[in-house]
Scaffold this motif. Sequence first.
Motif: not given
Length: 190
Positions: A88, A91-96, A112
Motif C-alpha cells: 500500500e 503503490g505504483g512503484v512496487d514493481t521493478y 516486487s
Amino acid sequence: MDTIVDEGWDELAREMQHEVSAYVTALREVTSGEVPEAALPVLLLAVGQLCGAGARLGALVDVVPEERFEPDPGPDADLDGLHERLLELLGGVDTYCDLEDPVLSAEVASGSLSADLVAIADDLHHGALHYEAGHRTEAMWWWQFSYLSSWGERAAAALRVLLALLAHVRLDAEEEDVMEAEMAALHGVD
C-alpha cells in the motif's frame, strides 16, 4: 547440539542478530505510516546496513553446524500484514525490472520491492529463532545459507531499486522549483 563457545560464532551471531532486529524494526516503523515521507530514506538505510552484514556472512568460511539436521526453530513469522502495508505504501512503484541472473543470463525478470523486503524479513526471522533458542551456530548457518541462496540477492536488488526511487524523488524536480529553492536558500527565505 551446537555450542556457542567452541564454534566461536557468539560475537558474530550477536552482531547479526542486532542487524536483523534493526531491519525488522525499520520495516515496522515505515509501515506504521507515521512518517510516510521518511519511508524511502529509512528503507534505503535499513537495506544498506543489512547488505553490509550479509557481505560479512558471505566472506566467512562456511558455517557448519555440528548436527546435520535443523532443529525446529518454531513458528514462521506472520508477515502478511507487513507485506500488505508495504504494498500500500509503495503503490505504483512496487514493481521493478531486473536481470534474472546477471552472470548467466540477460533475461529480464520482474520483481516486487514489497515482496523482496518481506521475504528478507522471513529468512532473517528463521535465523533469529535459532539465535533466541541459543543455537548460535545454527543461526549463523541459516543466515549465511539464506544470504547466499536468497535474501542477499533480494537485498541487493531492493537496495538498487530504493536508491533509484530516492534519486528520482530528489532529482526529478521541475527546473523552476529547483531555482526557487536555490534562491530561498541563498537569501535565507523560508
